[in-house]
Design a protein around this motif. Structure first.
Motif, short mmCIF file in Angstrom:
data_model
loop_
_atom_site.label_atom_id
_atom_site.label_comp_id
_atom_site.label_asym_id
_atom_site.label_seq_id
_atom_site.Cartn_x
_atom_site.Cartn_y
_atom_site.Cartn_z
N ILE A 38 26.77 44.48 56.73
CA ILE A 38 26.43 43.51 55.69
C ILE A 38 26.33 44.18 54.31
CG2 ILE A 38 24.55 42.01 54.83
CD1 ILE A 38 26.14 40.67 57.05
N GLU A 39 25.66 45.33 54.29
CA GLU A 39 25.48 46.09 53.04
C GLU A 39 26.84 46.55 52.49
OE1 GLU A 39 23.57 47.27 50.71
OE2 GLU A 39 24.80 49.00 50.13
N TRP A 40 27.72 46.99 53.41
CA TRP A 40 29.06 47.41 53.00
C TRP A 40 29.85 46.22 52.42
CZ3 TRP A 40 33.29 45.43 55.89
CH2 TRP A 40 34.53 45.84 55.43
N ASP A 41 29.80 45.09 53.11
CA ASP A 41 30.53 43.91 52.65
C ASP A 41 30.05 43.49 51.25
OD1 ASP A 41 31.94 41.58 52.39
OD2 ASP A 41 31.10 40.58 54.14
N ARG A 42 28.73 43.49 51.08
CA ARG A 42 28.13 43.08 49.82
C ARG A 42 28.53 44.01 48.67
NH1 ARG A 42 22.71 44.52 50.53
NH2 ARG A 42 22.38 42.80 51.95
N SER A 43 28.59 45.32 48.96
CA SER A 43 28.80 46.28 47.87
C SER A 43 30.26 46.70 47.69
CB SER A 43 27.91 47.51 48.10
OG SER A 43 28.20 48.08 49.35
N HIS A 44 31.18 46.12 48.48
CA HIS A 44 32.60 46.46 48.32
C HIS A 44 33.43 45.20 48.10
CE1 HIS A 44 31.09 50.19 50.07
NE2 HIS A 44 32.18 50.77 49.68
N GLN A 45 32.93 44.32 47.26
CA GLN A 45 33.68 43.08 47.02
C GLN A 45 34.89 43.32 46.13
OE1 GLN A 45 31.12 39.60 46.23
NE2 GLN A 45 29.41 40.93 46.76
N TYR A 46 34.85 44.39 45.33
CA TYR A 46 35.96 44.69 44.41
C TYR A 46 36.51 46.08 44.67
CZ TYR A 46 34.13 40.57 42.16
OH TYR A 46 33.71 39.30 41.94
N CYS A 47 37.77 46.25 44.40
CA CYS A 47 38.44 47.54 44.59
C CYS A 47 37.83 48.57 43.63
CB CYS A 47 39.93 47.38 44.31
SG CYS A 47 40.81 48.95 44.28
N PRO A 48 37.41 49.75 44.16
CA PRO A 48 36.81 50.74 43.27
C PRO A 48 37.84 51.42 42.36
CG PRO A 48 36.98 51.61 45.50
CD PRO A 48 37.44 50.18 45.56
N LYS A 49 39.13 51.27 42.66
CA LYS A 49 40.17 51.91 41.84
C LYS A 49 40.63 51.02 40.69
CE LYS A 49 43.63 54.56 43.39
NZ LYS A 49 44.75 54.94 44.29
N CYS A 50 40.84 49.72 40.99
CA CYS A 50 41.43 48.88 39.94
C CYS A 50 40.62 47.61 39.65
CB CYS A 50 42.88 48.52 40.28
SG CYS A 50 43.03 47.29 41.57
N GLY A 51 39.57 47.36 40.42
CA GLY A 51 38.67 46.26 40.10
C GLY A 51 39.11 44.89 40.61
N THR A 52 40.25 44.83 41.31
CA THR A 52 40.70 43.55 41.87
C THR A 52 39.80 43.16 43.05
OG1 THR A 52 42.96 44.19 41.31
CG2 THR A 52 42.72 42.36 42.88
N GLU A 53 39.65 41.86 43.27
CA GLU A 53 38.82 41.41 44.40
C GLU A 53 39.48 41.80 45.72
OE1 GLU A 53 36.32 37.46 45.79
OE2 GLU A 53 37.47 37.41 43.93
N ASN A 54 38.71 42.47 46.60
CA ASN A 54 39.24 42.96 47.88
C ASN A 54 39.46 41.83 48.88
OD1 ASN A 54 39.54 45.77 47.71
ND2 ASN A 54 37.34 46.11 47.98
N ASN A 55 40.42 42.05 49.80
CA ASN A 55 40.58 41.20 50.98
C ASN A 55 40.04 41.95 52.20
OD1 ASN A 55 41.92 39.23 49.52
ND2 ASN A 55 43.95 40.14 49.94
N TYR A 56 39.70 41.20 53.25
CA TYR A 56 39.33 41.87 54.51
C TYR A 56 40.59 42.39 55.17
CZ TYR A 56 34.71 39.77 54.16
OH TYR A 56 33.47 39.42 53.76
#
Ligand SMILES: [Zn+2]
Length: 265
Positions: A94-112
């Motif tokens: 849950i903590e990982w999902d919450r804190s990785h909503q955006y790509c750390p390299k380019c800031g785009t919203e991540n997909n599962y």
């Protein structure tokens, strides 16, 4: 037996039934009416052939009658250890999902990711996995004594083994020697692996070792270590909770010293 179990988190707190000594977890019938409060949900494994879900609810969700939110540590010993481990995994997912909503390299919203516990950036394909931080723990033995230390945030009177985070570029053994030298100023040898444990506060992997004292007079590291000393195995202070790896390491070591001592005398 419920066909599904739900680990319902609000922040780091888990929803359980309102019993001090024998709390239980919500099952399938609980989840439908609270659907609008759910922020995220993941299947995290099985306990007793029952599918277990980790769920995060929003801040405005209030426990219904007969339920309460409890800190995970306060539930140690009240649930079976494999179940507590799975709940700990749930908290980390849950903590990982919450804190990785955006790509750390380019800031785009991540997909599962389709089938891994991972997220994929649709723009640059970067993958984000749950973070795991290795922590080394060492119990130092000198004849029939063990070296225990306390950090300022421990419960009053409680002592434990030396522990610290592995730094980038280090092996576990390098980290162990460095931490022991930094925290109590002694050197050790005969480093032996004992066991490991996932520790979800927030995403540690504890790796425990025993080792033998070689040299040095104890000097506690300022700020980190409030007190450190040698304890005879017959006169131990207050120790960490039995569920913790620290306690298992101490119990195991004390028992082996006793067994060795009896074999010799
Ligand atoms: Zn990206």
């Amino acid at each position: 037996m419920a066909n599904q179990l739900f680990f319902i988190f609000q922040g780091n707190q888990l929803l359980v039934t309102d019993s001090e000594s024998n709390p239980s977890l919500p099952n399938s019938s609980f989840i439908e009416p609270i659907k609008t409060a759910i922020l995220r949900q993941h299947v995290v494994g099985f306990f007793d052939h029952v599918t277990c879900h980790a769920v995060e609810v929003n801040d405005t969700f209030l426990p219904p009658a007969g339920y309460r939110f409890a800190g995970l540590r306060s539930l140690f010993g009240l649930f079976d250890e494999p179940l507590i481990s799975l709940i700990g995994k749930g908290l980390q997912v849950i903590e990982w999902d919450r804190s990785h909503q955006y790509c750390p390299k380019c800031g785009t919203e991540n997909n599962y990711h389709e089938y891994e516990t991972a997220k994929v950036c649709p723009s640059c394909s970067y993958r984000s996995y749950p973070r795991i931080s290795p922590v080394v723990m060492g119990l130092i033995v000198r004849d029939h004594e063990i070296l225990l230390a306390r950090s300022p945030h421990f419960a009053p009177g409680m002592y434990s083994a030396i522990a610290g985070f592995c730094e980038v570029g280090e092996s576990l053994e390098m980290a162990l020697h460095r931490e022991i030298k930094e925290e109590v100023n002694v050197t050790v040898d005969q480093v032996q692996y004992f066991t490991s444990q996932s520790w979800p506060f927030p995403h540690s992997l504890m790796v425990a070792f025993t080792c033998r004292y070689v040299s040095g007079i104890i000097v506690p590291q300022p700020q980190e270590i409030e007190d450190a000393k040698w304890f005879s195995i017959d006169a131990l202070p207050l120790l960490p909770h039995p569920v913790s790896i620290a306690r298992k390491l101490i119990n195991h070591t004390v028992n082996s010293i006793k067994a060795r001592y009896h074999a010799l005398h």
